[in-house]
Design an enzyme around this catalytic site. Structure first.
Site, short mmCIF file in Angstrom:
data_model
loop_
_atom_site.label_atom_id
_atom_site.label_comp_id
_atom_site.label_asym_id
_atom_site.label_seq_id
_atom_site.Cartn_x
_atom_site.Cartn_y
_atom_site.Cartn_z
N SER A 6 0.82 -1.20 0.00
CA SER A 6 0.00 0.00 0.00
C SER A 6 0.85 1.25 0.00
O SER A 6 2.04 1.21 0.27
CB SER A 6 -0.94 0.00 1.20
N GLU A 56 -10.27 2.58 4.07
CA GLU A 56 -9.86 3.85 3.46
C GLU A 56 -11.07 4.55 2.81
O GLU A 56 -11.25 5.77 2.96
CB GLU A 56 -8.76 3.56 2.44
N HIS A 91 -8.16 -3.11 4.21
CA HIS A 91 -7.49 -1.81 4.38
C HIS A 91 -8.09 -0.78 3.41
O HIS A 91 -8.41 0.34 3.79
CB HIS A 91 -5.98 -1.97 4.15
N ASN A 92 -8.24 -1.17 2.17
CA ASN A 92 -8.79 -0.24 1.17
C ASN A 92 -10.25 0.10 1.48
O ASN A 92 -10.68 1.23 1.30
CB ASN A 92 -8.67 -0.82 -0.23
N LYS A 131 -5.13 -6.44 2.76
CA LYS A 131 -4.97 -5.25 1.92
C LYS A 131 -6.32 -4.78 1.39
O LYS A 131 -6.62 -3.58 1.33
CB LYS A 131 -4.01 -5.55 0.75
P1 NDP Z 1 -0.12 -1.62 -14.32
O1 NDP Z 1 -1.19 -2.21 -13.51
O2 NDP Z 1 -0.45 -0.46 -15.20
O3 NDP Z 1 0.54 -2.78 -15.21
C1 NDP Z 1 1.54 -2.50 -16.16
C2 NDP Z 1 2.60 -3.57 -16.13
O4 NDP Z 1 2.03 -4.85 -16.39
C3 NDP Z 1 3.66 -3.34 -17.19
O5 NDP Z 1 4.90 -3.74 -16.68
C4 NDP Z 1 3.18 -4.27 -18.29
O6 NDP Z 1 4.21 -4.66 -19.19
C5 NDP Z 1 2.72 -5.44 -17.48
N1 NDP Z 1 1.83 -6.32 -18.22
C6 NDP Z 1 0.53 -6.08 -18.53
N2 NDP Z 1 0.01 -7.13 -19.19
C7 NDP Z 1 1.00 -8.06 -19.28
C8 NDP Z 1 1.08 -9.36 -19.83
N3 NDP Z 1 0.01 -9.94 -20.41
N4 NDP Z 1 2.25 -10.01 -19.74
C9 NDP Z 1 3.32 -9.46 -19.16
N5 NDP Z 1 3.31 -8.23 -18.61
C10 NDP Z 1 2.15 -7.54 -18.67
O7 NDP Z 1 1.14 -1.22 -13.41
P2 NDP Z 1 1.22 -0.54 -11.96
O8 NDP Z 1 2.67 -0.40 -11.69
O9 NDP Z 1 0.33 0.65 -11.84
O10 NDP Z 1 0.60 -1.64 -10.97
C11 NDP Z 1 1.16 -2.94 -10.87
C12 NDP Z 1 0.31 -3.73 -9.90
O11 NDP Z 1 0.34 -3.11 -8.63
C13 NDP Z 1 -1.17 -3.83 -10.29
O12 NDP Z 1 -1.66 -5.09 -9.94
C14 NDP Z 1 -1.82 -2.77 -9.45
O13 NDP Z 1 -3.18 -3.06 -9.18
C15 NDP Z 1 -0.98 -2.84 -8.19
N6 NDP Z 1 -0.94 -1.63 -7.41
C16 NDP Z 1 -0.87 -0.42 -7.99
C17 NDP Z 1 -0.85 0.74 -7.23
C18 NDP Z 1 -0.72 2.06 -7.88
O14 NDP Z 1 -0.78 3.08 -7.17
N7 NDP Z 1 -0.53 2.14 -9.19
C19 NDP Z 1 -0.90 0.68 -5.77
C20 NDP Z 1 -0.87 -0.64 -5.23
C21 NDP Z 1 -0.93 -1.74 -6.04
P3 NDP Z 1 4.49 -3.81 -20.53
O15 NDP Z 1 5.40 -2.70 -20.09
O16 NDP Z 1 5.15 -4.78 -21.42
O17 NDP Z 1 3.17 -3.31 -21.03
#
Ligand code: NDP
Length: 475
Positions: free
Chosen positions: A128, A189, A185-186, A182
């Site tokens: 988080s 929130e 927690h949300n 988690k």
């Molecule tokens: P995203 O959820 O936007 O995911 C993007 C990433 O996933 C990129 O690295 C992308 O690779 C990869 N990806 C997507 N599809 C595939 C696939 N089929 N095969 C391989 N790789 C793939 O990224 P975030 O960093 O925002 O979040 C990551 C995780 O963390 C998510 O589950 C999200 O819910 C969680 N999270 C996010 C928060 C936030 O504030 N953003 C907070 C807490 C948790 P490519 O570059 O090749 O497209």
């Protein structure tokens, strides 16, 4: 050289976690489906620590020391399954896959069971604090085996947020426990944000305070028992003027709140577990109500009461503070009860006090308040509800007159305060000597022969009502 840990999925979250690990002296293997992201990370931040970029999954796995620790930070859902499968095929028994994304805990249970069969550890981990937390210290909520926790512990403890010298991470419990915690927690929130929004609305529209004055009120609250990140940012937002129009910022933002789904999961899961979380549910529904422009447009002409601002503004502000604190206690008590219910249902044995403690840093809901929850559970780990623990019981007793008055003002002035009202109804339901559930159960016996129990003797009873009720059987 071998990497201590690897991160695959280098969008904002993965990139920042990898940098956080590297800044703490760990050698971090890097991989992303699209290699450009890997290269960009090394180019921009390569001097922050030791990174081992890999072009392929095979190269990535080969660069890891054993047991291999692979953190997956990709889009939740099918992409997570695909990436887990890709790496599981390359790993060996004893290796560890960490899913730090926002997975549903039931998906985590499924994945953990499948990987356990193959001799791999799967650690569904709540992370988080958004991208800022990932970089500078998140709260980390890992599920999974005790063995995998021991292998991850030093790394997680060093990159987590630190509060009073304690890292904001602990082993939550087996399989889906981390993602479950988690999720709740949300949900909490959502409730906390809704309650703060209602306090603002009441102070503004019944109290007659302007946003700049409200910023000062929230700043003052932030030096007391409501001290928290959410109150702090609320003060900042209310003090902010829109540079384009010169109007209070809060007045130029469209009044429709969006959601990504973890609040909804919290409520859906609570329904499945039979755990009453009406404060959290109202918060989720309030967001969806705000988003229904069609309903709101159709109802806009309906009449409300004629408004008269409260007579004593300063006194009203104090009452709203009490109503907010009391409602917040209820929302957290409900969330912790849901964790308790999940823990019992799935056999997780979650330490509620330790859970409160790791939310004190790196989380959106970080607050001094969580120390009180920890203390309450330390004093009585089996307490059925936080409402009945001495510190909170005293605060509720002190707040209740003000709380009732604030809800009454909301009703009288036609200002929606579903969070405050639901919390108060929950409080009154729990403390009621008798609930009208007696009548509901009587009705069920009348139309459906569902039977009832009596207050004066054991057993199950059914009354033959005038018109044979068993003609129509309904739940
Ligand atoms: P995203 O959820 O936007 O995911 C993007 C990433 O996933 C990129 O690295 C992308 O690779 C990869 N990806 C997507 N599809 C595939 C696939 N089929 N095969 C391989 N790789 C793939 O990224 P975030 O960093 O925002 O979040 C990551 C995780 O963390 C998510 O589950 C999200 O819910 C969680 N999270 C996010 C928060 C936030 O504030 N953003 C907070 C807490 C948790 P490519 O570059 O090749 O497209």
């Amino acid at each position: 050289q071998q990497a201590n840990i690897g991160v695959t999925g280098l969008a904002v979250m993965g990139r920042n976690l990898a940098r956080n690990l590297a800044r703490h002296g760990y050698t971090v293997a890097l991989h992303n489906r699209t290699e450009a992201r890997t290269k960009a990370l090394v180019q921009e931040f390569g001097d922050e620590g030791t990174f081992l970029p890999a072009a392929t999954a095979e190269e990535f796995v080969a660069s890891l020391e054993r047991p291999r620790r692979v953190v997956v930070m990709v889009k939740a859902g099918a992409p997570t399954d695909a990436v887990i499968e890709e790496f599981a095929a390359l790993l060996e028994p004893g290796d560890i896959i960490v899913d730090g994304g926002n997975a549903h805990f039931l998906d985590t249970r499924r994945r953990e069971a499948a990987l356990r069969e193959r001799g791999l550890h799967f650690v569904g981990t709540g992370v988080s604090g958004g991208e800022e937390g990932a970089l500078n210290g998140p709260s980390i909520m890992p599920g999974g085996s005790a063995e995998s926790w021991e292998a991850l512990r030093p790394l997680f403890e060093s990159i987590a947020a630190q509060v009073d010298g304690e890292p904001c991470t602990t082993h939550i419990g087996p399989d889906g426990a981390g993602h479950f915690v988690k999720m709740v927690h949300n949900g909490i929130e959502y409730a906390d944000m809704q309650l703060i929004a209602e306090a603002y609305d009441l102070l503004r529209h019944a109290g007659g305070f302007e946003p700049a004055e409200l910023a000062e009120i929230f700043r003052a609250w932030n030096t007391g028992r409501l001290d928290s990140y959410l109150i702090e940012i609320t003060a900042d937002i209310l003090a902010h003027t829109d540079p384009e129009t010169g109007r209070p910022f809060v007045d130029v933002v469209l009044d429709q709140a969006e959601q990504k789904g973890t609040g909804r999961w919290t409520v859906q899961t609570a329904l499945d577990l039979g755990s009453p979380v009406n404060g959290i549910a109202e918060a989720v529904f309030a967001r969806s109500t705000s988003g229904h422009a069609d309903l709101r447009a159709a109802a806009r002409a309906l009449p409300g009461p004629s408004r008269e601002p409260v007579a004593d503004r300063a006194a009203f502000a104090e009452k709203v503070e009490k109503a907010l604190y009391a409602s917040k206690i209820v929302a957290y008590a409900q969330g912790f009860n849901e964790i308790q219910a999940g823990s019992a249902e799935y056999g997780w044995d979650i330490d509620l006090g330790a859970t409160a403690a790791i939310w004190r840093g790196g989380c959106i809901i970080r607050a001094a308040f969580l120390d009180r929850i920890r203390a309450a559970y330390a004093a009585d780990p089996a307490t059925p509800t936080l409402l009945a623990t001495p510190d909170f019981a005293e605060a509720l007793a002190d707040a209740q007159d003000a709380w009732r008055e604030v809800v009454a003002v909301a009703v009288r002035e036609g200002i929606p305060a579903p969070g405050f009202a639901a919390a108060l109804a929950y409080y009154d339901s729990l403390r009621a000597d008798r609930l009208p559930a007696a009548l509901i159960q009587s009705q069920r016996d009348y139309f459906g022969a569902h039977t009832y129990r009596r207050v004066d003797k054991d057993g199950s009873f059914h009354t033959l009502w005038a018109d044979d009720p068993r003609k129509e059987i309904d739940a």
